[in-house]
Design a protein around this motif. Structure first.
Motif, PDB file in Angstrom:
ATOM      1  N   ALA A  33     108.745 -12.960  56.579  1.00 14.46           N
ATOM      2  CA  ALA A  33     110.126 -12.614  56.230  1.00 14.46           C
ATOM      3  C   ALA A  33     111.051 -13.802  56.467  1.00 14.46           C
ATOM      4  CB  ALA A  33     110.592 -11.411  57.050  1.00 14.46           C
TER       5      ALA A  33
ATOM      6  N   GLU B 130     110.382 -16.499  53.869  1.00 15.24           N
ATOM      7  CA  GLU B 130     110.887 -16.112  52.553  1.00 15.24           C
ATOM      8  C   GLU B 130     112.405 -16.280  52.502  1.00 15.24           C
ATOM      9  OE1 GLU B 130     109.297 -15.264  48.932  1.00 15.24           O
ATOM     10  OE2 GLU B 130     108.375 -15.774  50.851  1.00 15.24           O
ATOM     11  N   LEU B 131     113.027 -15.905  53.582  1.00 11.86           N
ATOM     12  CA  LEU B 131     114.488 -15.971  53.632  1.00 11.86           C
ATOM     13  C   LEU B 131     114.971 -17.417  53.630  1.00 11.86           C
ATOM     14  CD1 LEU B 131     117.021 -14.295  53.828  1.00 11.86           C
ATOM     15  CD2 LEU B 131     116.800 -14.343  56.302  1.00 11.86           C
TER      16      LEU B 131
ATOM     17  N   ALA C 294     111.765  -1.981  41.651  1.00 16.16           N
ATOM     18  CA  ALA C 294     112.501  -1.949  42.919  1.00 16.16           C
ATOM     19  C   ALA C 294     111.769  -2.796  43.960  1.00 16.16           C
ATOM     20  CB  ALA C 294     112.639  -0.512  43.420  1.00 16.16           C
ATOM     21  N   TRP C 295     110.471  -2.662  43.968  1.00 19.42           N
ATOM     22  CA  TRP C 295     109.648  -3.435  44.905  1.00 19.42           C
ATOM     23  C   TRP C 295     109.847  -4.926  44.659  1.00 19.42           C
ATOM     24  CZ3 TRP C 295     105.650  -6.946  45.088  1.00 19.42           C
ATOM     25  CH2 TRP C 295     104.854  -6.964  46.230  1.00 19.42           C
ATOM     26  N   LEU C 296     109.851  -5.277  43.381  1.00 21.15           N
ATOM     27  CA  LEU C 296     109.987  -6.682  43.024  1.00 21.15           C
ATOM     28  C   LEU C 296     111.358  -7.231  43.428  1.00 21.15           C
ATOM     29  CD1 LEU C 296     108.370  -6.579  39.470  1.00 21.15           C
ATOM     30  CD2 LEU C 296     107.428  -7.682  41.502  1.00 21.15           C
ATOM     31  N   SER C 297     112.379  -6.472  43.126  1.00 18.27           N
ATOM     32  CA  SER C 297     113.700  -7.049  43.375  1.00 18.27           C
ATOM     33  C   SER C 297     114.019  -7.055  44.863  1.00 18.27           C
ATOM     34  CB  SER C 297     114.773  -6.344  42.556  1.00 18.27           C
ATOM     35  OG  SER C 297     114.999  -5.057  43.062  1.00 18.27           O
ATOM     36  N   ALA C 298     113.412  -6.163  45.625  1.00 15.56           N
ATOM     37  CA  ALA C 298     113.618  -6.206  47.074  1.00 15.56           C
ATOM     38  C   ALA C 298     113.014  -7.485  47.655  1.00 15.56           C
ATOM     39  CB  ALA C 298     112.992  -4.987  47.747  1.00 15.56           C
ATOM     40  N   ARG C 299     112.136  -8.085  46.914  1.00 15.45           N
ATOM     41  CA  ARG C 299     111.506  -9.333  47.372  1.00 15.45           C
ATOM     42  C   ARG C 299     111.986 -10.532  46.572  1.00 15.45           C
ATOM     43  NH1 ARG C 299     109.000  -5.123  48.328  1.00 15.45           N
ATOM     44  NH2 ARG C 299     107.622  -4.795  50.131  1.00 15.45           N
ATOM     45  N   ARG C 300     112.967 -10.294  45.767  1.00 11.65           N
ATOM     46  CA  ARG C 300     113.550 -11.361  44.949  1.00 11.65           C
ATOM     47  C   ARG C 300     112.481 -12.045  44.091  1.00 11.65           C
ATOM     48  NH1 ARG C 300     116.852  -8.495  46.685  1.00 11.65           N
ATOM     49  NH2 ARG C 300     118.854  -9.031  47.630  1.00 11.65           N
ATOM     50  N   LEU C 301     111.700 -11.204  43.426  1.00 12.35           N
ATOM     51  CA  LEU C 301     110.682 -11.715  42.513  1.00 12.35           C
ATOM     52  C   LEU C 301     111.101 -11.415  41.086  1.00 12.35           C
ATOM     53  CD1 LEU C 301     107.452 -10.424  44.314  1.00 12.35           C
ATOM     54  CD2 LEU C 301     108.529 -12.667  44.479  1.00 12.35           C
ATOM     55  N   ASN C 302     111.025 -12.384  40.235  1.00 17.61           N
ATOM     56  CA  ASN C 302     111.308 -12.165  38.822  1.00 17.61           C
ATOM     57  C   ASN C 302     110.018 -12.231  38.028  1.00 17.61           C
ATOM     58  OD1 ASN C 302     114.140 -11.959  39.089  1.00 17.61           O
ATOM     59  ND2 ASN C 302     114.258 -14.183  39.279  1.00 17.61           N
TER      60      ASN C 302
ATOM     61  N   LEU D  11     111.859  -8.514  33.905  1.00 19.37           N
ATOM     62  CA  LEU D  11     112.014  -7.418  34.836  1.00 19.37           C
ATOM     63  C   LEU D  11     112.762  -7.924  36.048  1.00 19.37           C
ATOM     64  CD1 LEU D  11     108.383  -6.038  34.806  1.00 19.37           C
ATOM     65  CD2 LEU D  11     110.372  -5.015  33.728  1.00 19.37           C
ATOM     66  N   THR D  12     113.542  -7.035  36.637  1.00 20.90           N
ATOM     67  CA  THR D  12     114.256  -7.366  37.879  1.00 20.90           C
ATOM     68  C   THR D  12     115.175  -8.567  37.690  1.00 20.90           C
ATOM     69  OG1 THR D  12     112.918  -9.103  38.915  1.00 20.90           O
ATOM     70  CG2 THR D  12     112.087  -6.860  39.007  1.00 20.90           C
TER      71      THR D  12
ATOM     72  N   GLN E  94     119.336  -3.888  45.871  1.00 22.36           N
ATOM     73  CA  GLN E  94     118.219  -3.723  46.796  1.00 22.36           C
ATOM     74  C   GLN E  94     118.420  -4.695  47.946  1.00 22.36           C
ATOM     75  OE1 GLN E  94     116.318  -0.820  45.201  1.00 22.36           O
ATOM     76  NE2 GLN E  94     114.930  -2.035  46.482  1.00 22.36           N
ATOM     77  N   PRO E  95     118.516  -4.197  49.153  1.00 16.37           N
ATOM     78  CA  PRO E  95     118.634  -5.138  50.273  1.00 16.37           C
ATOM     79  C   PRO E  95     117.428  -6.071  50.275  1.00 16.37           C
ATOM     80  CG  PRO E  95     118.907  -2.863  51.018  1.00 16.37           C
ATOM     81  CD  PRO E  95     118.464  -2.804  49.592  1.00 16.37           C
TER      82      PRO E  95
ATOM     83  N   VAL F 272     114.449  -7.475  51.466  1.00 12.15           N
ATOM     84  CA  VAL F 272     113.571  -6.919  52.492  1.00 12.15           C
ATOM     85  C   VAL F 272     113.256  -7.960  53.568  1.00 12.15           C
ATOM     86  CG1 VAL F 272     111.478  -7.412  51.182  1.00 12.15           C
ATOM     87  CG2 VAL F 272     111.467  -5.614  52.885  1.00 12.15           C
ATOM     88  N   ALA F 273     113.163  -9.208  53.172  1.00 14.37           N
ATOM     89  CA  ALA F 273     112.849 -10.249  54.163  1.00 14.37           C
ATOM     90  C   ALA F 273     114.005 -10.411  55.150  1.00 14.37           C
ATOM     91  CB  ALA F 273     112.569 -11.569  53.452  1.00 14.37           C
TER      92      ALA F 273
END
Lengths: 346, 346
Positions: free
Chosen positions: A58, A61-62, A94-102, B5-6, B54-55, B57-58
């Motif tokens: 985490a 990633e941040l 939602a899973w993707l965007s919570a991890r900032r993945l495009n 997506l996202t 989406q907050p 997550v990291a």
DNA sequence: GGTGTTTTGAGGTACGCAACTCATTTTGAG
DNA sequence: CTCAAAATGAGTTGCGTACCTCAAAACACC
């Protein structure tokens, strides 16, 4: 009684202290940045290993800041299997965007080597990772290798290019899938003797060829009472597959089994029922709305399936793990060959 | 051609600005902290939804500080299936520690309701999440509900307590598994008529009872040529199962199929081969070193399997998603009923 | 109008790491 | 021994959120 897995609450600072160096040096080692004596590198690595240190994903990633971009290069045109993969990626949004993945879908003609290769080359260094439904061809291989050399993580999806330097293949072993189909047809025929028909899209497609190979292997070695007829090439089209099969059924009254290697299922099923040959053991591939219905009706006896949702998610997870430098959970990402019959329809 | 997506790169600050409030208020809404007028809550929630925010997550995980603790309450004693689950959790250890997750295995007698209930009560509020192989019994149900009320996330593993308020069940539909076994025995028997034997651990176990129920359902409705003999209760022990089956085989010369519902596989296989009845269609459960060998040898014809690795990982992911307040990827966490034959052995 | 209560704003700190700068020390070659 | 190059230390900043404090503002009630 209570057995604890994991624990580590160590940070980079702890590693630095143990190795007797500063944070900056640990950082240099961790990211293979230059300017550290080999001797010092070793000391740091030892400290890392001694403590089984894992950087806090985490925090990493941040700190990284920028989002990651993945591209999915998929066949253009209507293809239910690929549409399912897209749908499952959508469910992950939602899973993707919570991890900032495009994740971007790129449709192209994956059956034309130069078009596909060009599409891959065009991606250049814009993406952190690429998943591609890859035709096995020298030009495609070169394009894949170029991407890898440019530092992009590459995963082949559904269809592999084994000779390339792609990082991972997400898909099934098609020879084993064909063997499984053969075993099913043979076993479900229940000792009857007779002929077995094969309908494929084209023997030129690597995955179809491999499935047929596996199928024949099993038929030859384990079911001598069944003889396999020459492969019908239906080009994955309903009409053509249906017509070819209808003609074959007309010529052979003793067909007891049928293996449909690719698509064209609608036509195949129609030819069977038109001919009133519903006793024929019918094994095909993939769980779609159509095959689901055929299984429930008893027209199809079994479907060999690779879970498209699993493949979509596995591709994303593998790309992410590769990008982060995390280990891949091989067992998790392995795509199994599912046998789907009426009672275990997902 | 390229479909994205996202995206979201919004932060809490953006939401605050859009809603016309301060960061502190957004934070209060997001974590249902008191002291915000209902009207303001609505404004904030609207801003969140409008942007599909989406907050990160990291960032959330990092800010949170403390690590999460999960407990796996599993049967004591030697049980290959459970050992596999433990092993797969072990393989995840790097993954776990990179996320600062602690997983503890707690062995207990899950077959004794009061012992199991006591073990669960003892966990109290020490854990963020609990996965438990749960016997379906009122006392266990109460213990599960107490945990849930105390704010612990609870997932039942392999064996469910449907009447409890557990958050999720990670396991298969055992009735469907039994139906699948029935269909396999029936189909693989290939139209022969005769008798079918069932060896179970105990009909008192919910999962075994459900499998038998599903099995009988299919046999009765689809295979009238096969008659099912009374269930043998082998208590999942090799010796007992083997002896019971041997006796049964001696009394009935026309047994064509065998369904082994639980463990005791070694004994069952031995009884079959001792009696020289290798033509009997033999369907069992789970892929272990033993069943793998039996499948390859052709002694077993098929194994119904729930992937223990998948179950272990799914339980962890579900607990984590619940703890983080993330949505669960239902499709991903659903445990499928695998049909494993020789050629698709994983 | 005054009082007390509720609601809100403003701001700070911390989390662990990435990525960077710059000064300082060490090293090795001549 | 000298000097440049290499190696290292020390430090800073920022990522986006959680969680906290304190003061100010808005509000309700009598």
């Amino acid at each position: 009684m209570a057995d604890t897995l994991t624990a580590t609450a160590l940070t980079l600072k702890d590693i630095a202290r143990q190795a007797g160096v500063s944070l900056a040096t640990v950082d240099r080692v961790l990211h293979n940045r230059p300017g550290v004596r080999p001797d010092t590198v070793r000391r740091v690595q030892e400290a890392i290993e001694r403590n089984a240190f894992q950087p806090h994903v985490a925090a990493a990633e941040l700190a990284r800041g920028r989002a990651r971009r993945f591209a999915f290069v998929m066949p253009s045109g209507p293809n239910p299997f690929m549409q399912q993969i897209e749908a499952y990626l959508g469910e992950m949004s939602a899973w993707l965007s919570a991890r900032r993945l495009n994740v971007e879908m790129i449709a192209t003609d994956v059956f034309d080597p130069s078009v596909l290769a060009a599409s891959l080359e065009a991606l250049s260094a814009d993406y952190d990772g690429v998943a591609v439904v890859a035709l096995d061809h020298p030009r495609v291989r070169a394009a894949v290798n170029d991407l890898v050399d440019a530092g992009t993580r590459v995963v082949t999806l559904v269809s592999d290019v084994p000779s390339s330097r792609r990082h991972h293949y997400v898909g099934i072993d098609n020879i084993a899938a064909g063997r499984t189909a053969g075993a099913l047809v043979g076993r479900l025929a229940g000792g009857r003797s007779g002929k077995v028909a094969i309908v494929a899209g084209s023997q030129g497609l690597r995955d179809h060829a491999e499935r047929i190979f596996g199928f024949n292997q099993v038929m030859a070695s384990e079911f001598p009472e069944l003889s396999v007829l020459p492969v019908l090439e239906g080009r994955d089209e309903d009409d053509r597959s249906g017509q070819l099969l209808a003609r074959l059924l007309g010529r052979h009254a003793d067909i007891v089994g049928l293996y449909n290697v690719g698509a064209g299922t609608q036509g195949v099923a129609k030819a069977l029922s038109d001919a009133g040959r519903d006793k024929v053991v019918f094994v095909g591939h993939d769980v779609t709305a159509l095959t689901r219905r055929l299984l429930l009706q008893g027209v199809m006896d079994a479907a060999i399936s690779q879970n498209p949702g699993h493949e979509a998610r596995a591709a994303v997870r593998v790309l992410l793990a590769l990008a982060r430098g995390e280990p891949i959970l091989r067992e998790q990402e392995k795509i199994r060959i599912d046998i789907v019959m009426r009672d275990n329809l997902p």
